[in-house]
Design a protein around this motif. Structure first.
Motif, PDB file in Angstrom:
ATOM      1  N   PRO A   2       5.037  -3.617  -7.245  1.00 60.41           N
ATOM      2  CA  PRO A   2       5.037  -2.362  -6.488  1.00 60.41           C
ATOM      3  C   PRO A   2       4.894  -2.619  -4.996  1.00 60.41           C
ATOM      4  N   ARG A   9       3.425   3.268   0.383  1.00 64.62           N
ATOM      5  CA  ARG A   9       3.748   4.201  -0.690  1.00 64.62           C
ATOM      6  C   ARG A   9       3.819   5.633  -0.161  1.00 64.62           C
ATOM      7  N   ASP A  10       4.507   6.470  -0.882  1.00 65.13           N
ATOM      8  CA  ASP A  10       4.754   7.852  -0.478  1.00 65.13           C
ATOM      9  C   ASP A  10       3.433   8.621  -0.347  1.00 65.13           C
ATOM     10  N   PHE A  37      -2.810   6.080  -0.922  1.00 62.70           N
ATOM     11  CA  PHE A  37      -1.393   5.868  -0.631  1.00 62.70           C
ATOM     12  C   PHE A  37      -1.099   6.207   0.831  1.00 62.70           C
TER      13      PHE A  37
END
Length: 408
Positions: free
Chosen positions: A362, A368-369, A380
């Protein structure tokens, strides 16, 4: 013989190509690699050993003739079928004929012309009879057996590749044809380049050459008991030069086209383009090969190549042939001459290989969004720096496990 059969035979005109078929292996020309003295095939035939074969070669290279001569040499029954006009019923009838022959101590060769036209089911019917020796198969095909013949049948036969007839052998075949016609009809005078013209036009096809010999002989002018044959007469009866283009040649030509583009040889690329156009290839297929090469082989060494290839594809769709040849040729020359870099395909393929081999990780947390309400509570997007606001600050973009991995 009934009246109908008698009339049919009386009206029948046997082509010269059929009349001139060799009657013995010593007369067989153009396949010295296969029937040369001490060649494996010739030694097996001389020892009266039979095995199943598939002859693969271009039209007119001697596949049918060689099959007949083998049957003659080993004194076997010879049953000839065409895959276009026969089916399972005919195979079964041949099996019964072969069984009767075995009881009388005689072997049977089943010759199937254009065997690649048989369906999988039809090919499968042959398997048990080849396995137990009821009969021996000789198939002929103009297509690559690896693509057109089922694996189970391929494992039971030996594939032998026959070459187009070479020029030296072709000249002898042409001489024999003219000699036969002169012996049975009138003397012939012909220009020095007549044989060269026939050899060039026939392109290794003995049947085509003998058809031209026969047609040109009877089309020649006749004066004072002698026929006179000129190049002009030959040109008038041959007209369009047909391009040989089997399914195998479709793949071979497309491969050569793309490799010529990659190798920066615009002359070869234009030649293969012309060959594909003349053979009736879909211009969209040609343009797709061009687009692939522009992206894969030119890549970022000249990004304009991809735009030009896509434009040629669009132009070819709008225009169709014959006009489509012009934008295609324009794009082919550009892509062939462009500098080359395969960096893009190498990079993406290495990354795909990593992921497919288990390196599927990942993104780091800060990438990350974070555009939804609960993202912050999971951490995130935390710590991400907007690059335009602080371009001097270095950030980690690769997954933690691949920090040092480079694709470029």
């Amino acid at each position: 013989m009934d009246l109908f059969t008698q009339l049919e035979n009386d009206n029948k005109q046997t082509p010269l190509a059929e009349i001139m078929r060799p009657k013995d292996l010593d007369e067989f020309l153009g396949q010295s690699n296969v029937v040369a003295p001490n060649s494996p095939l010739l030694n097996l035939i001389k020892s009266q050993r039979l095995f199943s074969l598939i002859f693969w070669g271009t039209p007119g290279c001697g596949k049918t003739t060689l099959a007949r001569l083998i049957a003659q040499k080993v004194q076997a029954q010879f049953v000839e079928l065409s895959a276009v006009a026969s089916g399972i019923k005919d195979i079964k009838e041949t099996v019964e004929t072969a069984k009767q022959g075995l009881r009388a101590g005689q072997k049977t060769i089943l010759f199937i012309d254009e065997i690649h036209r048989y369906s999988k089911t039809q090919q499968d019917v042959l398997l048990p009879y080849l396995e137990d020796g009821t009969l021996f198969l000789i198939g002929s095909t103009t297509e690559n057996p690896s693509f057109q013949v089922v694996p189970a049948l391929l494992s039971r036969v030996q594939v032998i590749r026959l070459n187009p007839i070479n020029d030296e052998s072709m000249e002898k075949i042409i001489d024999r044809g003219f000699a036969y016609l002169e012996k049975n009809y009138q003397p012939l005078q012909y220009e020095e380049d007549v044989k060269k013209f026939i050899i060039m036009h026939a392109r290794g096809d003995a049947r085509c050459a003998l058809n031209m010999v026969e047609n040109s002989y009877f089309a020649s002018s006749y004066s004072n008991g002698t026929r006179i044959l000129t190049i002009e007469i030959l040109e008038s009866i041959t007209q369009k030069h047909n391009t040989r283009y089997s399914r195998q040649e479709h793949y071979d030509c497309a491969s050569a086209f793309q490799k010529s583009l990659r190798g920066s040889d615009p002359n070869a690329a234009i030649y293969y383009l012309a060959k594909m156009i003349e053979a009736g290839e879909d211009p969209r297929f040609i343009a797709r090969r061009l687009i692939v090469c522009a992206a894969e082989d030119v890549g970022n060494a000249d990004p304009m190549a991809l735009n030009i290839a896509i434009s040629a594809h669009k132009a070819a769709e709008i225009l169709g042939f014959p006009e489509a040849r012009i934008p295609l040729a324009q794009a082919v020359i550009y892509v062939a001459k462009a500098p080359k870099s395969n960096q893009a395909i190498m990079a993406i393929d290495e990354a795909l290989h990593d992921i497919q081999s288990g390196k599927d990780f990942p993104p780091p947390m800060h990438l990350r969004d974070a555009h939804y309400k609960d993202a912050a509570k999971y951490g995130f997007g935390e710590g991400y720096i907007y690059t335009h606001a602080a371009p001097e600050i270095e950030q980690q973009f690769m997954p933690d496990e691949l920090v040092t991995r480079k694709y470029l």
